[in-house]
Write an enzyme that holds these catalytic residues in place. Structure first.
Site, mmCIF file in Angstrom:
data_model
loop_
_atom_site.group_PDB
_atom_site.id
_atom_site.type_symbol
_atom_site.label_atom_id
_atom_site.label_comp_id
_atom_site.label_asym_id
_atom_site.label_seq_id
_atom_site.Cartn_x
_atom_site.Cartn_y
_atom_site.Cartn_z
ATOM 1 N N TYR A 144 0.879 -1.263 0.008
ATOM 2 C CA TYR A 144 0.166 0.018 0.093
ATOM 3 C C TYR A 144 0.744 1.410 0.122
ATOM 4 O O TYR A 144 0.581 2.207 0.853
ATOM 5 C CB TYR A 144 -1.027 0.177 1.206
ATOM 6 C CG TYR A 144 -1.799 -1.342 1.334
ATOM 7 C CD1 TYR A 144 -2.912 -1.571 0.318
ATOM 8 C CD2 TYR A 144 -1.517 -2.081 2.362
ATOM 9 C CE1 TYR A 144 -3.393 -2.617 0.503
ATOM 10 C CE2 TYR A 144 -2.279 -3.473 2.375
ATOM 11 C CZ TYR A 144 -3.271 -3.581 1.406
ATOM 12 O OH TYR A 144 -3.713 -4.604 1.457
ATOM 13 N N TYR A 177 -13.613 -5.311 4.157
ATOM 14 C CA TYR A 177 -12.393 -5.844 3.407
ATOM 15 C C TYR A 177 -12.147 -7.179 3.118
ATOM 16 O O TYR A 177 -12.365 -7.990 4.241
ATOM 17 C CB TYR A 177 -10.967 -5.167 4.097
ATOM 18 C CG TYR A 177 -9.749 -5.664 3.611
ATOM 19 C CD1 TYR A 177 -9.266 -5.042 2.626
ATOM 20 C CD2 TYR A 177 -9.136 -6.660 4.076
ATOM 21 C CE1 TYR A 177 -8.042 -5.186 1.864
ATOM 22 C CE2 TYR A 177 -7.877 -6.969 3.377
ATOM 23 C CZ TYR A 177 -7.471 -6.453 2.136
ATOM 24 O OH TYR A 177 -6.394 -6.776 1.634
ATOM 25 N N ASP A 202 -15.967 -14.308 6.387
ATOM 26 C CA ASP A 202 -14.645 -14.043 6.071
ATOM 27 C C ASP A 202 -13.970 -13.799 7.446
ATOM 28 O O ASP A 202 -14.216 -12.837 8.123
ATOM 29 C CB ASP A 202 -14.454 -12.884 5.188
ATOM 30 C CG ASP A 202 -12.904 -12.498 5.041
ATOM 31 O OD1 ASP A 202 -12.157 -13.313 5.792
ATOM 32 O OD2 ASP A 202 -12.532 -11.792 4.254
ATOM 33 N N LYS A 209 -4.554 -15.779 8.163
ATOM 34 C CA LYS A 209 -3.649 -14.753 9.077
ATOM 35 C C LYS A 209 -3.112 -15.633 10.318
ATOM 36 O O LYS A 209 -2.195 -15.983 10.235
ATOM 37 C CB LYS A 209 -4.708 -13.537 9.541
ATOM 38 C CG LYS A 209 -4.883 -12.491 8.412
ATOM 39 C CD LYS A 209 -4.840 -11.213 8.959
ATOM 40 C CE LYS A 209 -4.717 -10.311 8.073
ATOM 41 N NZ LYS A 209 -5.765 -9.946 7.174
#
Ligand code: PLP
Length: 434
Positions: free
Chosen positions: A27, A155, A256, A285
């Site tokens: 990013y 997201y 998610d 993650k």
């Protein structure tokens, strides 16, 4: 060699210069990148920079490192697997590390979720979930169901399918409008956990679902905690109503839990706050304790059978699918989680964050301080100057990565009260300095 490993590896100025000129970081711009700090090693909850400074990591390396760095049992899992094999293809082959991990995942998730697709990153696990949902409807002779309904501020990853269900503004959809499928977006849920539930909060979602039900393959959302789209928490009743509405209209629900899974919100999975079970679940993650890239998509028997009706194959197969090293370390990470009373740790961290951060609501620069599970957020009134804030924090011996108006922490579960105190004190100082 052992001696060598313990010596700080000095990072030469040339290396930093090469990094600045040639390497993209997440990013950021290649032409005017933000400063990066060179890390030499990490242990427990601390990162050691190449210049010898140490910082307490309040980010758990983007929320993954729940047991801390350089954990002896996780290290051993990798070392002993390495001596057997680092990798073999998963096409036509299988191995104990993958079987053991999938058995654990099936055991620890709610009963209807019993089929596992392993992949190498969260974004890919979302792509897999979306493909599975579309293929399920194909198998059920409703091939027209190819769209997804989601909520704003979400997201789900950076690949195209995942990006199409990210918040359209945060996800910069305008740059890719010719490539992105048009999905359906309900307003972000407005009611926080603990606030009075108001049935009107679900109405816009219910209306969209009703209007488009026959073209929708699935609803996809992050349960209760919206992460990278804005670090917001919403009322579990919203999720409960979403599940009911999906059932009413015969639409699948994809949860998610890449950010929320494995205890972060105070429950093993955030869906438990609302007592709902999704048809498809994505995890990633923290799955490997932050050691390696690995994710999984779990599906119910109904979804798996629908997707594979009439002997249809599921056309997805990452090169590194089921990587034995990643599976081995993930299994040990899940075993550690089961044994180490994560729930007490998360409760302890939540209590601390509430005591230290919620009073900061009083500060002029703070729009809202909020805490849920082991997640502490200061939302400011103005955008933060990332470089300046980060250098202030590093000065204080703390590592955080602010974005937009948000300064937040998602610490490793093993962080002590003393270390947490350093993190929250640094957050307070930054907020007070604005
Ligand atoms: C991080 C994240 C992803 C993407 O995972 P990657 O491993 O970065 O591809 C997807 N969904 C949620 C909720 C996440 O937090």
């Amino acid at each position: 060699m052992t001696v060598h490993r313990n010596l700080a590896r000095i990072m030469l100025p040339e290396s930093l210069q090469f990094d600045r000129q040639h390497i993209w970081h997440p990013y950021t711009s290649l032409t005017s990148p933000l400063a990066v700090y060179a890390v030499d090693s990490a242990r427990g909850v601390r990162l050691r920079f190449a210049d010898g400074r140490e910082v307490i990591d309040g980010m758990a390396s983007w929320w993954c490192v729940i047991h801390g760095y350089n954990h002896p049992l996780l290290n051993d899992a990798l070392k002993s697997q390495l001596d057997r094999m680092a990798h073999v293809m998963f096409g036509g082959l299988t191995h104990e590390p993958a079987v053991e991990l999938c058995r654990r995942l099936v055991d620890m998730t709610p009963e209807p979720l019993e089929h596992v697709f392993l992949s190498d990153s969260g974004s890919v696990s979302v792509e897999v979930a979306m493909k599975m949902a579309i293929q399920y409807w194909y198998g059920r002779k409703e091939p027209g169901r190819q769209r997804f309904l989601t909520i704003r501020n979400g997201y789900h990853g950076d690949t195209f399918g995942a990006m199409s269900v990210c918040d359209p503004v945060n996800g910069m959809h305008h740059l890719f409008s010719g490539m992105l499928p048009g999905q359906l977006f309900a307003p972000a849920p407005g009611i926080a956990p603990g606030e009075q539930w108001d049935e009107s909060a679900i109405s816009p979602f219910a209306a969209l679902l009703e209007e488009h039900a026959s073209e929708i393959a699935a609803v996809i959302l992050e349960p209760v905690v919206q992460g990278a789209g804005g670090m917001r928490f919403y009322h579990p009743e919203y999720l409960r109503r979403v599940r009911e509405l999906c059932d009413m209209h015969g639409v699948l629900l994809i949860a998610d839990e890449i950010a929320t899974g494995f205890g972060r919100t105070g429950r093993l999975f955030a869906c438990e706050h609302a007592d709902v079970v999704p048809d498809i679940l994505c995890v990633g993650k923290a799955l490997t304790g932050g050691y390696m890239s690995l994710a999984a998509t779990l599906a119910t028997d109904e979804v798996a059978r629908g997707a594979c009706a009439d002997n249809q194959v599921f056309m997805h197969g990452p090169t590194f699918m089921g990587n034995p090293l990643a599976c081995s370390v993930a299994s040990v990470s899940l075993e550690l989680l089961a044994g180490n009373q994560w729930q007490q740790s998360v409760e302890r961290i939540e209590k601390w964050l509430k005591a230290e951060l919620l009073p900061l609501n009083e500060l002029a620069a703070v729009e809202e301080a909020r805490v849920f599970g082991a997640i502490g957020v200061l939302e400011m009134k103005e955008r933060l100057d990332v470089a300046r804030v980060q250098s202030m924090l590093v000065e204080r011996g703390v590592w955080l990565r602010p974005f937009g108006k948000l300064l937040y922490t998602m610490p490793p579960y093993v962080m002590s009260d003393e270390e947490l105190a350093e993190v929250t004190a640094a957050m307070r100082e930054v907020a007070a300095s604005l």
